[in-house]
Each structure stands twice: as structure tokens, then as C-alpha cells.
Design a protein around this motif. Structure first.
Motif, PDB file in Angstrom:
ATOM      1  N   GLN A 133     -11.447 -12.947   7.622  1.00 37.51           N
ATOM      2  CA  GLN A 133     -11.584 -11.843   6.660  1.00 37.51           C
ATOM      3  C   GLN A 133     -12.181 -10.598   7.293  1.00 37.51           C
ATOM      4  OE1 GLN A 133     -12.848 -12.164   2.792  1.00 37.51           O
ATOM      5  NE2 GLN A 133     -12.007 -14.201   2.397  1.00 37.51           N
ATOM      6  N   ASN A 134     -13.061 -10.809   8.271  1.00 36.08           N
ATOM      7  CA  ASN A 134     -13.703  -9.652   8.906  1.00 36.08           C
ATOM      8  C   ASN A 134     -12.791  -8.959   9.899  1.00 36.08           C
ATOM      9  OD1 ASN A 134     -16.123 -10.193   7.539  1.00 36.08           O
ATOM     10  ND2 ASN A 134     -16.560 -11.818   9.047  1.00 36.08           N
ATOM     11  N   ASP A 135     -11.679  -9.593  10.154  1.00 35.50           N
ATOM     12  CA  ASP A 135     -10.758  -9.050  11.151  1.00 35.50           C
ATOM     13  C   ASP A 135      -9.386  -8.777  10.541  1.00 35.50           C
ATOM     14  OD1 ASP A 135      -9.908  -8.324  13.699  1.00 35.50           O
ATOM     15  OD2 ASP A 135      -9.126 -10.335  14.101  1.00 35.50           O
ATOM     16  N   LEU A 136      -9.357  -8.669   9.216  1.00 43.33           N
ATOM     17  CA  LEU A 136      -8.066  -8.518   8.539  1.00 43.33           C
ATOM     18  C   LEU A 136      -7.505  -7.100   8.660  1.00 43.33           C
ATOM     19  CD1 LEU A 136      -5.849  -9.531   6.628  1.00 43.33           C
ATOM     20  CD2 LEU A 136      -7.396  -9.148   4.716  1.00 43.33           C
ATOM     21  N   PHE A 137      -8.370  -6.112   8.503  1.00 49.35           N
ATOM     22  CA  PHE A 137      -7.903  -4.729   8.468  1.00 49.35           C
ATOM     23  C   PHE A 137      -8.105  -4.051   9.814  1.00 49.35           C
ATOM     24  CE2 PHE A 137      -9.665  -5.760   4.200  1.00 49.35           C
ATOM     25  CZ  PHE A 137      -8.447  -5.841   3.532  1.00 49.35           C
ATOM     26  N   PRO A 138      -7.295  -3.096  10.160  1.00 48.73           N
ATOM     27  CA  PRO A 138      -6.111  -2.651   9.446  1.00 48.73           C
ATOM     28  C   PRO A 138      -4.897  -3.502   9.802  1.00 48.73           C
ATOM     29  CG  PRO A 138      -6.456  -1.259  11.362  1.00 48.73           C
ATOM     30  CD  PRO A 138      -7.553  -2.293  11.366  1.00 48.73           C
ATOM     31  N   TYR A 139      -3.927  -3.496   8.936  1.00 47.91           N
ATOM     32  CA  TYR A 139      -2.651  -4.139   9.255  1.00 47.91           C
ATOM     33  C   TYR A 139      -1.513  -3.333   8.630  1.00 47.91           C
ATOM     34  CZ  TYR A 139      -2.603  -6.237   4.525  1.00 47.91           C
ATOM     35  OH  TYR A 139      -2.590  -6.432   3.159  1.00 47.91           O
ATOM     36  N   LEU A 140      -0.302  -3.617   9.057  1.00 47.16           N
ATOM     37  CA  LEU A 140       0.851  -2.900   8.518  1.00 47.16           C
ATOM     38  C   LEU A 140       1.571  -3.818   7.541  1.00 47.16           C
ATOM     39  CD1 LEU A 140       2.190  -0.080   9.102  1.00 47.16           C
ATOM     40  CD2 LEU A 140       3.897  -1.329  10.434  1.00 47.16           C
ATOM     41  N   LEU A 141       1.787  -3.333   6.327  1.00 45.33           N
ATOM     42  CA  LEU A 141       2.530  -4.105   5.329  1.00 45.33           C
ATOM     43  C   LEU A 141       3.915  -3.488   5.185  1.00 45.33           C
ATOM     44  CD1 LEU A 141       2.798  -6.153   2.995  1.00 45.33           C
ATOM     45  CD2 LEU A 141       1.647  -4.497   1.516  1.00 45.33           C
ATOM     46  N   VAL A 142       4.924  -4.291   5.433  1.00 44.52           N
ATOM     47  CA  VAL A 142       6.302  -3.808   5.307  1.00 44.52           C
ATOM     48  C   VAL A 142       6.939  -4.577   4.156  1.00 44.52           C
ATOM     49  CG1 VAL A 142       8.517  -3.538   6.493  1.00 44.52           C
ATOM     50  CG2 VAL A 142       6.378  -3.358   7.782  1.00 44.52           C
ATOM     51  N   ASN A 143       7.106  -3.897   3.039  1.00 43.17           N
ATOM     52  CA  ASN A 143       7.646  -4.587   1.869  1.00 43.17           C
ATOM     53  C   ASN A 143       9.146  -4.314   1.751  1.00 43.17           C
ATOM     54  OD1 ASN A 143       6.836  -6.238  -0.523  1.00 43.17           O
ATOM     55  ND2 ASN A 143       7.949  -4.585  -1.540  1.00 43.17           N
ATOM     56  N   ILE A 144       9.918  -5.379   1.937  1.00 36.70           N
ATOM     57  CA  ILE A 144      11.383  -5.217   1.938  1.00 36.70           C
ATOM     58  C   ILE A 144      11.933  -5.656   0.595  1.00 36.70           C
ATOM     59  CG2 ILE A 144      13.480  -5.569   3.251  1.00 36.70           C
ATOM     60  CD1 ILE A 144      11.800  -6.725   5.527  1.00 36.70           C
ATOM     61  N   GLY A 145      12.022  -4.687  -0.304  1.00 38.24           N
ATOM     62  CA  GLY A 145      12.647  -4.926  -1.601  1.00 38.24           C
ATOM     63  C   GLY A 145      14.056  -4.360  -1.548  1.00 38.24           C
ATOM     64  N   SER A 146      14.463  -3.665  -2.603  1.00 35.71           N
ATOM     65  CA  SER A 146      15.757  -2.964  -2.550  1.00 35.71           C
ATOM     66  C   SER A 146      15.668  -1.944  -1.423  1.00 35.71           C
ATOM     67  CB  SER A 146      16.035  -2.241  -3.868  1.00 35.71           C
ATOM     68  OG  SER A 146      15.710  -3.039  -4.968  1.00 35.71           O
ATOM     69  N   GLY A 147      14.598  -1.152  -1.450  1.00 31.90           N
ATOM     70  CA  GLY A 147      14.277  -0.260  -0.344  1.00 31.90           C
ATOM     71  C   GLY A 147      13.022  -0.802   0.345  1.00 31.90           C
ATOM     72  N   VAL A 148      12.615  -0.104   1.379  1.00 34.44           N
ATOM     73  CA  VAL A 148      11.508  -0.632   2.188  1.00 34.44           C
ATOM     74  C   VAL A 148      10.336   0.354   2.212  1.00 34.44           C
ATOM     75  CG1 VAL A 148      10.856  -1.522   4.479  1.00 34.44           C
ATOM     76  CG2 VAL A 148      13.228  -1.738   3.677  1.00 34.44           C
ATOM     77  N   SER A 149       9.144  -0.153   1.912  1.00 30.81           N
ATOM     78  CA  SER A 149       7.938   0.657   2.040  1.00 30.81           C
ATOM     79  C   SER A 149       7.113   0.147   3.206  1.00 30.81           C
ATOM     80  CB  SER A 149       7.088   0.574   0.764  1.00 30.81           C
ATOM     81  OG  SER A 149       7.660   1.355  -0.252  1.00 30.81           O
ATOM     82  N   VAL A 150       6.613   1.066   3.990  1.00 36.89           N
ATOM     83  CA  VAL A 150       5.775   0.708   5.141  1.00 36.89           C
ATOM     84  C   VAL A 150       4.377   1.274   4.868  1.00 36.89           C
ATOM     85  CG1 VAL A 150       5.500   0.881   7.641  1.00 36.89           C
ATOM     86  CG2 VAL A 150       7.798   0.815   6.640  1.00 36.89           C
ATOM     87  N   ILE A 151       3.423   0.374   4.772  1.00 33.97           N
ATOM     88  CA  ILE A 151       2.096   0.773   4.314  1.00 33.97           C
ATOM     89  C   ILE A 151       1.044   0.349   5.346  1.00 33.97           C
ATOM     90  CG2 ILE A 151       0.428   0.539   2.419  1.00 33.97           C
ATOM     91  CD1 ILE A 151       2.848  -0.547   0.720  1.00 33.97           C
ATOM     92  N   LYS A 152       0.212   1.293   5.720  1.00 33.09           N
ATOM     93  CA  LYS A 152      -0.912   0.960   6.610  1.00 33.09           C
ATOM     94  C   LYS A 152      -2.090   0.592   5.709  1.00 33.09           C
ATOM     95  CE  LYS A 152      -3.849   3.056  10.142  1.00 33.09           C
ATOM     96  NZ  LYS A 152      -5.087   3.548   9.531  1.00 33.09           N
ATOM     97  N   VAL A 153      -2.523  -0.646   5.814  1.00 38.06           N
ATOM     98  CA  VAL A 153      -3.594  -1.121   4.926  1.00 38.06           C
ATOM     99  C   VAL A 153      -4.913  -1.139   5.690  1.00 38.06           C
ATOM    100  CG1 VAL A 153      -4.363  -2.983   3.406  1.00 38.06           C
ATOM    101  CG2 VAL A 153      -1.908  -2.566   3.705  1.00 38.06           C
ATOM    102  N   ASP A 154      -5.877  -0.390   5.167  1.00 35.29           N
ATOM    103  CA  ASP A 154      -7.178  -0.281   5.838  1.00 35.29           C
ATOM    104  C   ASP A 154      -8.274  -1.074   5.153  1.00 35.29           C
ATOM    105  OD1 ASP A 154      -6.503   1.614   7.949  1.00 35.29           O
ATOM    106  OD2 ASP A 154      -6.046   2.953   6.276  1.00 35.29           O
TER     107      ASP A 154
END
Ligand SMILES: Nc1ncnc2c1ncn2[C@@H]1O[C@H](COP(=O)(O)OP(=O)(O)OP(=O)(O)O)[C@@H](O)[C@H]1O
Ligand SMILES: CC(C)(CO)[C@@H](O)C(=O)NCCC(=O)O
Length: 516
Positions: free
Chosen positions: A235-256
């Protein structure tokens, strides 16, 4: 405009004792992730779900597996929706006694199953479950029918009025996210009588992903060379990471962090592209049929390989082997064939590989840009499909020379719905900000020739009222970083085109190179 015309309350069929979903072959009721609530916390008068201690049960291969929490003391009713361009995802809580058909069928709650450490889990007799169900968005009425028959609309105490024959409380609300929360809000009000409380889609995706990563063991995994390996992130090493959500279209989110993120990129070549083009080219009737078809395919029948161009040789100087795909679907241009001359399975495989690899590449570039090593892929396009995951993993791995890693989730498609469900229990201070829409831009991205807005304070963020999203607008386009509310529609249209490839269509014929 809501498509309210397509649903008529009286068109909903009467509830039968059978599970309504199972009455329709096409309606997929999939993977019921079952969470039980360990205990009930109360904040003021409102009951809250306490999801602490959630743990997956079931074997490692099961998708959307059962997760139980043992100590739910009070009755509570909760549901949330993520209404996307292709699919509606529904998450609802129920007590064990209302266990799903699938659970009953599989004897999930009766049997003891193997725990990952080889010991046997015993199932709690009290507690509740979170069920995860999906519907096609174009079949919204099936979702409405399901909610009505299961009486899922109400939260907490007001459940009873409806259960015992009364109408739903007119103040009843359900949390929903995704575009359909806006598009279909009136339909839900007209047919089921509840108000849709809209939650921002990106907020929900991030909340759902963070919850799964932090709380659920045996949830995240890597997939390479046909091997699935579970990953438990500190948990202490989770952030940051990149979330790529592939639905109909794709969102690329940097999660901090929790609630701290930036949507840094996106692409319109996503799951909708694969399914839409695949449907047109192969005549498949369902997404899963298309995936299955691809498993029998040989993409080299349609893809142009480096070897096709280089006379069977590698182009080793730049690291391309003869079997590397030089151009997806490229082979079809040089052959005097029609669509029907190609095997649908070859087309399906080529398409799947093209879309997956392209998304992997975009993910890699964003990971590189923001210095992120962990790339988490969500969205229903992935569907736990081996070839899709392998292509994405290999893409991320090889482009990053082993520096970045692709991760997948067993509940990949339910991030948004789960986030919406969790939003019921947001602290009050956050409730005040529920309707705040924040357009965020990367601070550290290098902009060439454009403007680079900074993230401002709350005054600089623009409010979202009712179902209208008002985007921020830059004061000038010359490096100035302040944002103001747009005043006119044209300002708003300009603002909407920020950061996306905007095509101004022209009827003028573009000059072509002359043939010689
Ligand atoms: N049974 C299915 N029916 C339709 N599409 C499916 C199915 N299973 C998987 N998919 C794939 O999942 C994609 C939709 O994924 P998801 O539900 O995550 O996105 P969405 O919320 O509908 O889209 P968006 O977020 O862009 O509005 C489809 O475009 C398709 O590629
Ligand atoms: C429009 C949404 C956010 C709806 O879920 C999604 O389909 C998406 O991220 N599309 C890609 C849009 C783009 O960034 O080009």
C-alpha cells in the motif's frame, strides 16, 4: 436528450420468481463478485457499508470471483451503476439469504472451498454480498427490469416500503456514473421513480481501482507467456501508477493517490472499435463470439509482415524480425481479393491484435512520459482474454525494455461501478464537492507550441450543474495558465476541443499527388 422514448414503464414485464436475467439468453449476467460487509458503521442516521476485510474466495481462474466479508450486522440495500457507451455495469449489495442464482447453483455459500494457502475457508452465516452484473447499454430495459424485480433501487431503511408493496420513496436516489448517468437519468426517474445521483466517471474509475488494489488480495495479476501471476502491491508503494481503462474508448489516467489523479491521455481506438469493426467485418453476433473466432485465426493472412516487405529477411539493423507485423491488414491491399475471400477468424485476430497493441503502445508512451513503471489495465475490452492480455503485456514490456509492467484485474470491468458504490459512503465534506468537475492537465508534460494550464485552486475549477458539464477554458492560447468560466456557447465549444484531435470537416478536395 435522454432516450426516454425507448422505455415505457408499462413495457416492463412482471417479475417472476426466476431470476429475470436468466430469462434472456443474450443478457449476460456475469461474474458475480460477492462482497460481504464485515460490519456496519453508522454516520449520523445513514447506514454505511464497511468493506474492510474483503477477501476473494474461489479458485484462481475464476473471473469476478466471490469475495466475502463476514460481519454485516444490519440490513442495508445498496446499488450503483456505471452506464457506459457499450455496457451497463451494476453492483448491488445483498444479504447472504438473497444469494445469487449463480451462487446457489454453484453451492458457493454452502461449500467450503480451498483457500490460496491450501486451507479451507468457512463461509460466514451472516454478512452480505456485492453482486456484479452487466447489461448491454442498448438493452437498458433489461437493466431496469432487473432493478425493479430485485427491488434494488432504495438505500437503507426505505427498502421496506417497496418490498411490502409500496412505491419507491420519491426521494430515493441511486448513484450512477458514466455517460448514461446523464443520458438516461430521466428514464430511471420515469420508470423506477428514483433520482440518479451522478458521480464523475474518472473519480469512480480511480476509486474502484484503488479499492481493489488496496483491499482485495489475489485481485491484480501479470500475464506473460500464458502465465498468470498474482501481485500484491504494498500500500505504501502503490502510487503513482497509470490506469488505462479500455471501455468503448480508452482513458489514460495517472493516479497519484486516493482522489488524486490526472486524465493524461485517451484514445478513441478502443473496445468499441474492436467490437464495432469486428461485427461489420465478420458478422459475429456477440463480442464473445468475436473473441472465440479470433482464437482460430491466423493474422498473417491479412497482416503485412516485415518479411513480406523484405523478401523473407529480418530488418535486424533496427531490431525488426521478419515475423514482426509491419502493417496491420496491410496484406489485403496487394491481393486481388474481397472481404469474403478472407477468413473471418483471421480478420478477428488481426483486429484484436491491432487494437490491443496500439493501446499498449499509447500506455507505454504515457508511462514513459510520467516515469511510471506500473500500468494497470481495466475495462471490459480485456475480458480476461489471454491473447488480449498477452499482447498488451508484451507490448508494454518490449517497448519499455522490461522497465514497465502491465497489470490486470479480475474485476476489470467494474471499476467505475464499484467507485460509484463506494461514493455513498464518502465523508460529508466530499459530498459537498460531488458536483465539481475538474479538468486536469499534466503539470510536468512538455507542451510544444500550445498552452500549458496549471492546476488551480477550487475557484479556478469549474462547476458542474445538473447534467451539464461546463469545461474550463483557457484565457489565451499563448502559455497563460489561468482558467475562467466560459461565457458563451462558442467559448464552450472552443473549450471542448482542448487537448483532443479536432477535425474541422471541409468539403474542399485535398490536392492529390499526380500519378506518373
Ligand atoms: N458482452 C459484451 N458486449 C459488448 N461489449 C463487450 C462485451 N464484453 C466485453 N465487451 C467489450 O467491452 C467494451 C466496453 O467496455 P466497458 O463496459 O468497460 O466500457 P463502457 O463503459 O461501455 O465504455 P465507455 O467507458 O467508453 O463509455 C466494448 O466496447 C467491448 O469491446
Ligand atoms: C468518453 C469516455 C471517457 C466515456 O467513457 C471514453 O469513451 C473515452 O475515454 N474515450 C476516448 C476519448 C479520447 O480521449 O479521445
Amino acid at each position: 436528450m435522454a432516450d426516454s422514448a425507448i422505455i415505457n414503464p408499462s413495457s416492463l414485464s412482471p417479475c417472476s420468481s426466476a431470476d429475470p436475467v436468466n430469462q434472456s439468453e443474450e443478457l449476460e449476467r456475469e461474474g458475480e463478485m460477492v462482497l460481504a460487509a464485515a460490519s456496519m458503521r453508522r454516520s449520523g442516521s445513514r447506514p454505511q457499508l464497511d468493506l474492510s476485510g474483503a477477501a476473494i474466495q474461489g479458485n484462481f481462474e475464476e473471473r469476478s470471483p466471490t469475495i466475502l466479508l463476514p460481519n454485516q450486522f444490519d440490513d442495508i440495500s445498496r446499488m450503483a451503476l456505471d452506464i457506459g457507451g457499450s455496457l451497463i455495469k451494476l453492483v448491488y449489495f445483498s444479504r447472504h439469504e438473497e444469494s445469487s442464482t449463480k451462487d446457489k447453483k454453484n453451492g458457493h455459500l454452502k461449500k467450503k472451498q480451498e483457500a490460496p494457502n491450501g486451507s479451507a475457508w468457512s463461509y460466514p452465516t451472516r454478512g452480505g454480498q456485492l453482486h456484479f452484473v452487466k447489461f448491454e447499454t442498448r438493452k437498458l430495459n433489461e437493466c431496469l427490469e432487473f432493478i425493479r424485480c430485485k427491488q434494488l433501487h432504495s438505500s437503507g431503511e426505505d427498502l421496506h416500503s417497496w418490498k411490502f408493496g409500496g412505491l419507491p420513496d420519491e426521494n430515493a436516489i441511486i448513484k450512477a456514473t458514466g455517460g448514461g448517468a446523464y443520458k438516461f437519468a430521466e428514464v430511471f426517474k420515469d420508470t423506477l421513480g428514483f433520482t440518479v445521483e451522478k458521480e464523475d466517471e474518472m473519480d469512480c474509475l480511480v476509486a474502484g481501482a484503488n479499492f481493489l488494489l488496496k483491499t482485495i488480495r489475489y485481485e491484480a495479476f501479470t500475464y506473460m507467456k500464458g502465465r498468470k501471476e498474482f501481485v500484491q502491491i504494498d500500500q505504501n508503494d502503490l502510487f503513482p501508477y497509470l490506469l488505462v481503462n479500455i471501455g468503448s474508448g480508452v482513458s489514460v489516467i495517472k493516479v497519484d493517490g486516493d482522489g488524486s489523479f490526472q486524465r493524461v491521455s485517451g484514445t478513441n481506438v478502443g473496445g468499441g472499435t474492436f467490437w464495432g469493426l469486428g461485427k461489420l467485418l465478420t458478422k459475429c453476433k456477440s463480442f464473445d463470439e468475436l473473441l472465440e473466432l479470433s482464437q482460430r485465426g491466423n493474422n498473417t493472412a491479412v497482416d503485412m509482415l516485415v518479411g513480406d516487405i523484405y523478401g523473407g529477411m529480418d530488418y535486424s539493423k533496427i531490431g525488426l524480425s521478419s515475423s514482426t507485423i509491419a502493417s496491420s491488414f496491410g496484406k489485403t491491399i496487394s491481393e486481388n481479393k474481397d472481404l469474403l475471400d478472407y477468413k473471418p477468424e483471421d480478420i478477428a485476430l488481426s483486429l484484436l491484435r491491432m487494437v490491443s497493441y496500439n493501446i499498449a503502445q499509447i500506455a507505454y508512451y504515457n508511462a514513459l512520459l510520467y516515469g511510471l513503471k506500473r500500468v494497470l489495465f481495466g475495462g471490459f475490452f480485456i475480458r480476461g482474454h489471454a491473447f488480449t492480455m498477452e499482447t498488451i503485456s508484451v507490448g508494454v514490456h518490449s517497448w519499455s525494455k522490461g522497465q514497465a509492467q502491465a497489470l490486470f484485474l479480475r474485476h476489470e470491468g467494474y471499476l467505475g461501478a464499484l467507485g460509484a458504490l463506494l461514493s455513498y459512503d464518502k465523508p460529508d465534506i466530499e459530498d459537498l464537492m460531488t458536483h465539481t468537475f475538474v479538468e486536469q492537465f499534466p503539470n510536468d508534460a512538455q507542451y510544444v507550441g500550445g498552452f500549458q494550464p496549471q492546476q488551480g485552486g477550487i475557484k479556478e475549477k469549474v462547476g458542474q450543474k445538473d447534467n451539464q458539464i461546463i469545461p474550463p477554458i483557457p484565457l489565451t492560447m499563448t502559455g497563460i495558465t489561468r482558467f475562467e468560466q466560459p461565457h458563451s456557447n462558442s467559448d464552450m465549444n472552443a473549450a471542448l476541443n482542448i487537448g483532443v484531435l479536432h477535425l474541422v470537416t471541409s468539403r474542399e478536395v485535398a490536392p492529390l499527388l499526380e500519378d506518373h
